[in-house]
Design an enzyme around this catalytic site. Sequence first.
Site, PDB file in Angstrom:
ATOM      1  N   SER A  53      32.293  35.261  45.391  1.00  0.00           N
ATOM      2  CA  SER A  53      32.477  36.385  44.716  1.00  0.00           C
ATOM      3  C   SER A  53      33.434  36.054  43.655  1.00  0.00           C
ATOM      4  O   SER A  53      33.580  37.014  42.701  1.00  0.00           O
ATOM      5  CB  SER A  53      32.836  37.699  45.700  1.00  0.00           C
ATOM      6  OG  SER A  53      31.571  38.155  46.393  1.00  0.00           O
ATOM      7  N   LYS A  56      32.357  37.001  40.233  1.00  0.00           N
ATOM      8  CA  LYS A  56      32.290  38.607  39.494  1.00  0.00           C
ATOM      9  C   LYS A  56      33.586  38.438  38.670  1.00  0.00           C
ATOM     10  O   LYS A  56      33.648  39.390  37.804  1.00  0.00           O
ATOM     11  CB  LYS A  56      32.558  39.505  40.642  1.00  0.00           C
ATOM     12  CG  LYS A  56      31.556  39.778  41.539  1.00  0.00           C
ATOM     13  CD  LYS A  56      31.658  40.846  42.731  1.00  0.00           C
ATOM     14  CE  LYS A  56      30.416  40.827  43.507  1.00  0.00           C
ATOM     15  NZ  LYS A  56      30.307  39.774  44.489  1.00  0.00           N
ATOM     16  N   SER A 113      33.736  44.321  45.681  1.00  0.00           N
ATOM     17  CA  SER A 113      32.895  43.200  45.444  1.00  0.00           C
ATOM     18  C   SER A 113      31.642  43.489  45.767  1.00  0.00           C
ATOM     19  O   SER A 113      30.885  42.714  46.504  1.00  0.00           O
ATOM     20  CB  SER A 113      33.381  42.074  46.432  1.00  0.00           C
ATOM     21  OG  SER A 113      33.157  40.840  46.036  1.00  0.00           O
ATOM     22  N   LYS A 215      41.113  37.882  42.563  1.00  0.00           N
ATOM     23  CA  LYS A 215      39.827  38.267  42.964  1.00  0.00           C
ATOM     24  C   LYS A 215      39.737  37.210  44.149  1.00  0.00           C
ATOM     25  O   LYS A 215      40.249  36.089  44.058  1.00  0.00           O
ATOM     26  CB  LYS A 215      38.680  38.036  42.035  1.00  0.00           C
ATOM     27  CG  LYS A 215      37.229  38.221  42.481  1.00  0.00           C
ATOM     28  CD  LYS A 215      37.199  39.689  42.682  1.00  0.00           C
ATOM     29  CE  LYS A 215      35.900  39.912  43.408  1.00  0.00           C
ATOM     30  NZ  LYS A 215      35.542  39.766  44.596  1.00  0.00           N
TER      31      LYS A 215
END
Length: 497
Positions: A53, A56, A113, A215
């Site tokens: 993820s 992203k 997420s 993140k």
Amino acid sequence: MRIRIPVLAGALALIAGLAPAAAQQVGPTIVVDVASGQVLQSDRGGTPWLPASLTKMMTTYVALRQVRAGRLSLDTGLVVSQRAFRSAPSKMGFRPGTVVTLDNALKMIMVKSANDVSVTIAEGVGGSVEAFAGMMNAEAQRLGMSGTRFINPNGLPGAGQQTTARDMALLARAMMREFPEQAQLWRIPAIRYGNRVMRNPNHLIGRYQGADGFKTGFTCASGFNVVATATRGGRQLIVVVLGATSARGRAETAAGLFERHFVSGGSGIGLDGIANDLSSGPPDIRDQTCRRRGPRGPVYIEAGEELDAEPVAAAHTADPGNLSYAQMMAQQQSRTARPGTRPTALAAMPGAVVSLLGPYRPSTDPVPVFIGSRAPATPPAGPALASAGNRAVTLPAAAPANVTVAPTPPAAAIAPAAGAIRGGAAPAAAIPVRHGAIAPTGAPMMLNGALPPERPATAPPRPAQRAAPATRQNRAANANRQTPRPAQRPQRPAAQP
């Protein structure tokens, strides 16, 4: 019989409850100073890895670049498609046809997420997932992320998708420098959708002093990844940890790297000085990350990103991702201590945990997100009087010639005045009015919820009240009233015999 020295050393390490040195390494790591771009530490920073993820981050970057170019705005409504709805978790679960603004969508993918919302962004911004992936790769090439390739906007596994710690640090630095006004996107502690509160899986946010981004990412094949930022003493650092084998382990490792490099110098090279390995592909560490021994044998635990309160393992555990940074340093110190020297208290106490993460203290309340092209309806912001009846009376914008505008009274003065009105003791001129409300000269203004003033003599009569139930007394009283009786019917003649 001969026993080779390395074999004997490995056996002794296992007997002592310590893993071999090679097993103590997590995936690649890198530490970068944001202001200068100087690399403070790099451990296999150019090794290919699965981004999960962390992808992203690029999805957000591409969308913000399109907003800056004027091709859309943060208020642009994006429609959830069937393809987005069928995305694998983690996701929001919006039905096809649901509209969500780009601003809310970016908050959902950076905190929750959400894979389905990432597809919604890709289709709304690029027209399709494949076209948006091309935009992502074009931006990666422009930034110099030579070891990175994207095939989707959410990081779900797929052939050809990879990155490096060096490239992720480069992307984080670009986002921070190009979009400082959007810094809230990567530092939100939690979002609230209706009654659901979804906390950021970045365990540094709200637990490590100075943490302000960025993140996390997880799949079984990639392990637990994090790009983290923290600021202390006017200095901001980026730490990238890839391939940890627990959520807690990646946070503790990142915190330890922050602690070390907030007080030390760097290597003296920039990110351009870290070469990406272009000759190999990313490893699959599924067995190390998700394989756990259950009562019926090994099983795979897939929902690792949801493990928010995962405990720290004991110091003798051979899994480096479950160790705190302090435990790893203690083990290393206990191995390298010279004979005859006294080990530290931490190294001498198996199972002792010194965590660098404090109790959870978020800096802000959960940020509300919503679906639809507009925010939920709120009361108008015009001049109005608050009332006990929960109504607002909006007054004209300009005052007539025979009215005056009253000054703003303190809040405590309004309640006594309202009470005085109810008792009829306050004169009309003493009624306070909020700023912007208009009070006609010489005429009382009634606050909503207060009792009305006395009626004038010419006031119309009140409507008849509901009749009381009949009783013996009121039946007698009604009998005495002179009310017109209906005309009697003529009597029929008696029947003839």
